[in-house]
Design a protein around this motif. Structure first.
Motif, PDB file in Angstrom:
ATOM      1  N   ILE B  17      23.865  78.215  46.519  1.00 54.59           N
ATOM      2  CA  ILE B  17      23.387  78.700  44.946  1.00 54.59           C
ATOM      3  C   ILE B  17      22.721  77.576  43.980  1.00 54.59           C
ATOM      4  O   ILE B  17      21.635  78.049  43.738  1.00 54.59           O
ATOM      5  N   SER B  18      23.383  76.541  43.879  1.00 54.12           N
ATOM      6  CA  SER B  18      23.074  75.587  43.122  1.00 54.12           C
ATOM      7  C   SER B  18      21.834  74.771  43.810  1.00 54.12           C
ATOM      8  O   SER B  18      20.861  74.226  43.421  1.00 54.12           O
ATOM      9  N   ARG B  21      18.889  76.897  43.292  1.00 56.02           N
ATOM     10  CA  ARG B  21      18.204  76.659  41.977  1.00 56.02           C
ATOM     11  C   ARG B  21      17.594  75.217  41.753  1.00 56.02           C
ATOM     12  O   ARG B  21      16.458  75.334  41.069  1.00 56.02           O
ATOM     13  N   LYS B  25      13.686  74.707  40.916  1.00 53.81           N
ATOM     14  CA  LYS B  25      13.494  74.129  39.875  1.00 53.81           C
ATOM     15  C   LYS B  25      12.226  73.072  40.071  1.00 53.81           C
ATOM     16  O   LYS B  25      11.352  72.819  39.278  1.00 53.81           O
ATOM     17  N   LEU B  35       8.023  76.168  29.905  1.00 56.01           N
ATOM     18  CA  LEU B  35       9.544  75.793  29.940  1.00 56.01           C
ATOM     19  C   LEU B  35      10.362  77.278  29.887  1.00 56.01           C
ATOM     20  O   LEU B  35      11.094  77.482  30.522  1.00 56.01           O
ATOM     21  N   VAL B  36       9.701  78.166  29.095  1.00 58.70           N
ATOM     22  CA  VAL B  36      10.741  79.532  28.919  1.00 58.70           C
ATOM     23  C   VAL B  36      10.208  80.179  30.341  1.00 58.70           C
ATOM     24  O   VAL B  36      11.338  80.780  30.753  1.00 58.70           O
ATOM     25  N   THR B  39      12.461  78.701  32.817  1.00 61.44           N
ATOM     26  CA  THR B  39      13.971  78.939  32.666  1.00 61.44           C
ATOM     27  C   THR B  39      14.034  80.542  33.420  1.00 61.44           C
ATOM     28  O   THR B  39      15.097  80.606  34.020  1.00 61.44           O
ATOM     29  N   LYS B  40      13.125  81.288  32.915  1.00 58.59           N
ATOM     30  CA  LYS B  40      13.373  82.717  33.580  1.00 58.59           C
ATOM     31  C   LYS B  40      13.581  82.618  34.992  1.00 58.59           C
ATOM     32  O   LYS B  40      14.116  83.417  35.535  1.00 58.59           O
ATOM     33  N   THR B  43      16.705  81.374  36.453  1.00 56.64           N
ATOM     34  CA  THR B  43      17.893  82.218  36.174  1.00 56.64           C
ATOM     35  C   THR B  43      17.694  83.529  37.149  1.00 56.64           C
ATOM     36  O   THR B  43      18.601  83.881  37.478  1.00 56.64           O
ATOM     37  N   SER B  46      19.036  82.340  40.538  1.00 54.88           N
ATOM     38  CA  SER B  46      20.163  82.239  40.441  1.00 54.88           C
ATOM     39  C   SER B  46      21.005  83.473  40.447  1.00 54.88           C
ATOM     40  O   SER B  46      21.932  83.663  41.379  1.00 54.88           O
ATOM     41  N   GLU B  47      20.692  84.308  39.916  1.00 55.25           N
ATOM     42  CA  GLU B  47      21.052  86.253  40.106  1.00 55.25           C
ATOM     43  C   GLU B  47      21.096  86.316  41.390  1.00 55.25           C
ATOM     44  O   GLU B  47      22.139  86.995  42.081  1.00 55.25           O
ATOM     45  N   GLY B 106      22.444  91.430  36.989  1.00 53.66           N
ATOM     46  CA  GLY B 106      21.540  90.488  37.763  1.00 53.66           C
ATOM     47  C   GLY B 106      20.211  91.165  38.343  1.00 53.66           C
ATOM     48  O   GLY B 106      19.357  90.619  38.093  1.00 53.66           O
ATOM     49  N   GLY B 109      17.998  92.411  35.145  1.00 57.18           N
ATOM     50  CA  GLY B 109      17.548  91.432  34.638  1.00 57.18           C
ATOM     51  C   GLY B 109      16.508  90.553  35.404  1.00 57.18           C
ATOM     52  O   GLY B 109      15.649  90.137  34.834  1.00 57.18           O
ATOM     53  N   ARG B 112      13.085  92.020  34.928  1.00 58.36           N
ATOM     54  CA  ARG B 112      12.722  91.943  33.586  1.00 58.36           C
ATOM     55  C   ARG B 112      12.073  90.401  33.513  1.00 58.36           C
ATOM     56  O   ARG B 112      11.175  90.551  32.837  1.00 58.36           O
ATOM     57  N   LEU B 113      12.673  89.578  34.137  1.00 56.08           N
ATOM     58  CA  LEU B 113      12.243  88.220  34.036  1.00 56.08           C
ATOM     59  C   LEU B 113      11.184  87.884  34.867  1.00 56.08           C
ATOM     60  O   LEU B 113      10.501  86.898  34.477  1.00 56.08           O
TER      61      LEU B 113
END
Ligand SMILES: Nc1ncnc2c1ncn2[C@@H]1O[C@H](COP(=O)(O)OP(=O)(O)OP(=O)(O)O)[C@@H](O)[C@H]1O
Ligand SMILES: [Mg+2]
Lengths: 142, 138
Positions: B17-18, B21, B25, B35-36, B39-40, B43, B46-47, B106, B109, B112-113
């Protein structure tokens, strides 16, 4: 296993979460912190997440659980240093982080903890005082 | 739609999982997302990676840089497993619905992201979730 160090500063504990907050590291922290709160008799915990680049629902749950568990152990938790992009993201994700106090930085967080701890000990004192004052007279005789 | 590059990452154990990520990234930084949005996207990844491992019993993630045909660049991530599948996908997308001990945030979300979200799953035949974010126009 990697563990996040917990520093003791007077009656408070200080935790700085590192960049890679793996699931097992998060769960280990939850365990370590509750143990340390008891053994150190801590009244407050400051968690600095400024190095974190994201918080997902799992980490959000762990942070929330840490705050809930420490509250049960008579200890307040303040989360500091959340990056604005994370605040926006977890709001959209739907994580409420209810019951967690927050401050912008470590300094503000320490001041907030101080106030929370003081407010609690004051409340405790007034509650005790009113209990004594409100004692029925027949009990006072005995 | 043109796939310009693709990375394939296994999701078989927690450390994966990491790793997913970190791969995501690297790509979002390369694509100069705000940046926002970075991050979205991380995330959401990750979910879904965690769902693939926990509910899907393992699978893999494809991380793609795509071109919509007009030169607009996007990041697409496809999470695929051959696990038990989702009997009722509408229900699974509802906030708060969980068959585990999570918060049930998850899937909804992640939708939405991101800009685009597709969920394909049938009971007994695995799950495929595809999410896309298009580069902001300058
Ligand atoms: N890859 C998958 N395979 C099988 N079932 C899945 C898969 N992904 C999601 N589901 C089902 O959909 C439900 C909702 O997923 P969602 O990610 O929204 O919540 P969660 O994983 O239960 O909790 P959270 O993500 O908040 O920790 C899951 O509980 C599970 O039943
Ligand atoms: Mg999930």
């Amino acid at each position: 296993m990697d563990r996040i160090p917990i520093l003791k500063l007077g009656d408070k504990l200080l935790v700085t979460i590192q960049v890679d907050f793996h699931d097992r590291v998060a769960l280990a922290l939850q365990e370590d912190l509750t143990e340390k709160i008891l053994s150190a008799g801590a009244k407050g915990v400051l968690i600095d997440i400024s190095a974190l680049e994201m918080v997902d629902s799992f980490m959000g749950r762990v942070l929330g659980n840490i705050a809930k568990a420490s509250r049960l152990l008579d200890c307040e938790t303040v989360l500091v240093g959340m990056q604005p992009a994370i605040a926006i993201t977890i709001t959209e994700l739907g994580i409420a982080l209810q019951g967690i106090h927050t401050a912008l930085n470590a300094e503000g967080g320490m001041a907030l903890l101080e106030r929370l701890i003081k407010a609690k000990s004051n409340r405790g004192r007034t509650a005790n005082a009113s209990k004594i004052a409100g004692r029925p007279p027949n009990l006072q005789r005995g | 739609m043109l796939v310009k590059s693709q990375e394939d990452r296994p999701i078989c154990k927690e450390d994966d999982i990491s790793i997913v990520r970190s791969s995501v990234k690297r790509v979002v930084a390369l694509l100069n997302f705000s940046l926002v949005n970075q991050t979205k996207i991380i995330t959401a990844a990750s979910e879904l990676a965690r769902n693939t491992l926990e509910h899907g019993k393992g699978g893999h993630a494809l991380i793609q840089i795509i071109d919509d045909g007009t030169g607009r660049i996007g990041l697409r991530m496809i999470f695929e497993d051959t696990g038990p599948g989702i009997p009722d996908t509408d229900r699974a997308l509802e906030d708060g619905f969980t068959t585990g001990n999570g918060m049930g945030l998850g899937l909804g979300g992640a939708r939405r992201l991101m800009d685009e979200f597709q969920l394909e799953s049938h009971a007994g035949s695995g799950t495929k979730v595809s999410i896309t974010k298009w580069q902001e126009r300058l």
